[in-house]
Design a protein around this motif. Structure first.
Motif, mmCIF file in Angstrom:
data_model
loop_
_atom_site.group_PDB
_atom_site.id
_atom_site.type_symbol
_atom_site.label_atom_id
_atom_site.label_comp_id
_atom_site.label_asym_id
_atom_site.label_seq_id
_atom_site.Cartn_x
_atom_site.Cartn_y
_atom_site.Cartn_z
ATOM 1 N N PRO A 191 1.197 -3.944 -11.254
ATOM 2 C CA PRO A 191 1.851 -4.556 -10.090
ATOM 3 C C PRO A 191 1.810 -3.684 -8.832
ATOM 4 C CG PRO A 191 3.147 -4.975 -12.048
ATOM 5 C CD PRO A 191 2.042 -4.038 -12.457
ATOM 6 N N GLU A 192 1.973 -2.354 -9.016
ATOM 7 C CA GLU A 192 1.935 -1.458 -7.857
ATOM 8 C C GLU A 192 0.567 -1.494 -7.176
ATOM 9 O OE1 GLU A 192 2.792 -0.606 -10.904
ATOM 10 O OE2 GLU A 192 4.930 -0.136 -10.805
ATOM 11 N N GLU A 193 -0.491 -1.564 -7.983
ATOM 12 C CA GLU A 193 -1.840 -1.619 -7.425
ATOM 13 C C GLU A 193 -2.074 -2.930 -6.693
ATOM 14 O OE1 GLU A 193 -4.611 0.816 -10.473
ATOM 15 O OE2 GLU A 193 -3.565 -0.869 -11.379
ATOM 16 N N ILE A 194 -1.597 -4.015 -7.285
ATOM 17 C CA ILE A 194 -1.772 -5.327 -6.650
ATOM 18 C C ILE A 194 -0.982 -5.385 -5.346
ATOM 19 C CG2 ILE A 194 -1.454 -7.811 -6.931
ATOM 20 C CD1 ILE A 194 -1.766 -7.387 -9.963
ATOM 21 N N LEU A 195 0.220 -4.827 -5.351
ATOM 22 C CA LEU A 195 1.034 -4.793 -4.134
ATOM 23 C C LEU A 195 0.324 -4.029 -3.029
ATOM 24 C CD1 LEU A 195 3.824 -5.482 -2.872
ATOM 25 C CD2 LEU A 195 4.575 -3.224 -3.607
ATOM 26 N N THR A 196 -0.295 -2.907 -3.366
ATOM 27 C CA THR A 196 -1.033 -2.122 -2.373
ATOM 28 C C THR A 196 -2.203 -2.922 -1.822
ATOM 29 O OG1 THR A 196 -0.429 -0.051 -3.458
ATOM 30 C CG2 THR A 196 -2.318 0.018 -1.976
ATOM 31 N N ALA A 197 -2.907 -3.636 -2.700
ATOM 32 C CA ALA A 197 -4.031 -4.461 -2.256
ATOM 33 C C ALA A 197 -3.562 -5.581 -1.338
ATOM 34 C CB ALA A 197 -4.766 -5.033 -3.464
ATOM 35 N N ILE A 198 -2.427 -6.185 -1.671
ATOM 36 C CA ILE A 198 -1.866 -7.237 -0.820
ATOM 37 C C ILE A 198 -1.532 -6.682 0.563
ATOM 38 C CG2 ILE A 198 0.171 -8.709 -0.495
ATOM 39 C CD1 ILE A 198 0.167 -9.099 -3.574
ATOM 40 N N ALA A 199 -0.893 -5.527 0.574
ATOM 41 C CA ALA A 199 -0.540 -4.897 1.853
ATOM 42 C C ALA A 199 -1.787 -4.601 2.677
ATOM 43 C CB ALA A 199 0.245 -3.611 1.602
#
Length: 396
Positions: free
Chosen positions: A168-176
């Motif tokens: 989830p942390e990686e996906i959140l960074t990609a979204i940002a």
């Protein structure tokens, strides 16, 4: 970080769907509004009640909800968000997206949207490596779909390899990064990667064993923090990242020209393993073996790209070099930082026994004006994320 942003999260069918509960929590904590869409297969792994409770709103499931369709809800949903995220993106979902199918709510939304789309693939490693999945992946990338992962690791099926959904942390960074909400938003960063090939004749060249994996990972990490990335790569064995300004080169001279053309930039990372020498007057035809013995070759020194940019009139505010050594790693890297005039050097031991050159892991030492930081052995993607975060802090 994502205040005021609306993210439609399409939860596919797979054991990784449980990670989406944490992703929803992290998105809302970052200030985003989450519009959840749960596929029929997704309900086998997470419940609509748990998704709705975390998202704080209705979960959309059925394309043929008459109340919603009276208002053409699937069209509104597809365009009301700033970004659509598919997690987990199964092999079946990727195939449907690549083929333009629209036989349920999720695929209809994806086909009707005019907003960016990010997918987080998750599947068995053999499904991931299958030619059909890779063909669909290539089509989705060509269509402008952003991709994060999959990661390598243990799977629910008991196998080990690529196919785990990104955390989830990686996906959140990609979204940002996609929404330009990261700490490097508005920054332009140059990354060089891969080897260079210096021709001897039309079929032979001087090169090294660099795969380009570390440089590629750095470009992805910087991009995901919101940077506009200019990616100059030699003939690497790994595919270049998407959503970057890509420049492919062969030789050191071509790489220097591409780098100079990219200036000015806010920061530059020179991760390419540039050949130090080239053959003077490379042959136009293949050199043939003859009775006269081994042909003589005269070598010339290639341009020093790192030193050139460090002394350039439009020198970036932060210049990071790499030092691949086989002995006295720290001493050589310290000397290189001073000689070249760069701000930081990322040094590593690339002796054959380490498996670093061409491998998936790295052990680096970050050398700055203030000293040396010894980082533990890490996957190259994690090395990239740590370095990108340090760069973001330095450029703040």
């Amino acid at each position: 970080m994502l205040a005021g942003k609306r993210v439609t999260l399409i939860i596919g069918g797979g054991i990784a769907a449980y990670k989406c509960l944490d992703l929803i929590r992290q998105l809302r904590r970052a200030g985003a509004e989450v519009i959840p869409v749960l596929t029929r297969a997704g309900t086998e792994f997470v419940t609509p009640l748990s998704v709705a409770a975390l998202a704080g709103r209705q979960v959309y499931q059925d394309l043929f909800d008459l109340k919603d369709e009276a208002e053409m809800e699937h069209i509104q949903l597809s365009r009301a968000s700033d970004l659509l995220v598919v997690a987990p993106a199964t092999a079946d979902m990727m195939a449907k997206m690549a083929g333009g199918h629209a036989n349920d709510l999720a695929t209809t939304l994806l086909l009707a949207t005019d907003k960016p789309v990010l997918i987080a693939p998750a599947m068995n490693l053999r499904m991931w490596s299958h030619a059909a999945t890779q063909r669909n992946l290539a089509q989705l990338r060509a269509d402008g779909v952003a991709v994060i992962g999959p990661n390598e690791g243990d799977m629910a099926c008991g196998e080990f390899g690529p196919g785990r959904m990104s955390e989830p942390e990686e996906i959140l960074t990609a979204i940002a990064g996609l929404l330009r909400a990261g700490p490097l938003s508005g920054k332009r960063v140059l990354v060089t990667s891969g080897p260079t090939h210096e021709p001897i004749d039309p079929v032979r060249y001087i090169a090294n064993r660099s795969s380009g994996a570390q440089g590629t990972a750095l470009a992805v990490a910087l991009r995901d923090l919101g940077a506009e990335v200019v990616f100059v790569t030699g003939p690497a064995s790994v595919a270049p990242p998407d959503r970057v300004e890509l420049h492919k080169v062969e030789t050191a001279q071509q790489m220097l020209e591409a780098v100079q053309t990219a200036l000015p930039v806010d920061a530059a990372v020179f991760a390419a393993a540039v050949a130090d020498w080239r053959v003077e007057g490379s042959h136009a035809q293949k050199i043939k073996k003859t009775a006269h013995g081994i042909p003589e070759m005269k070598f010339s020194e290639n341009p020093d790209i790192l030193a050139t940019i460090c002394a350039h009139p439009t020198r970036p505010a932060l210049v990071v070099g790499f030092a691949a050594e086989t002995q006295d790693v720290i001493a050589h890297a310290r000397d290189k930082r001073l000689r070249k005039g760069c701000d930081w050097i990322v040094a590593n031991d690339v002796s054959p026994a380490t498996g670093i050159m061409g491998g998936s892991n790295n052990t680096v030492h970050l050398i700055t004006e203030t000293g040396v930081e010894d980082w533990p052995p890490l996957p190259k993607a994690e090395v990239a994320r740590r370095l990108a975060a340090r760069m973001a802090k330095a450029l703040a």
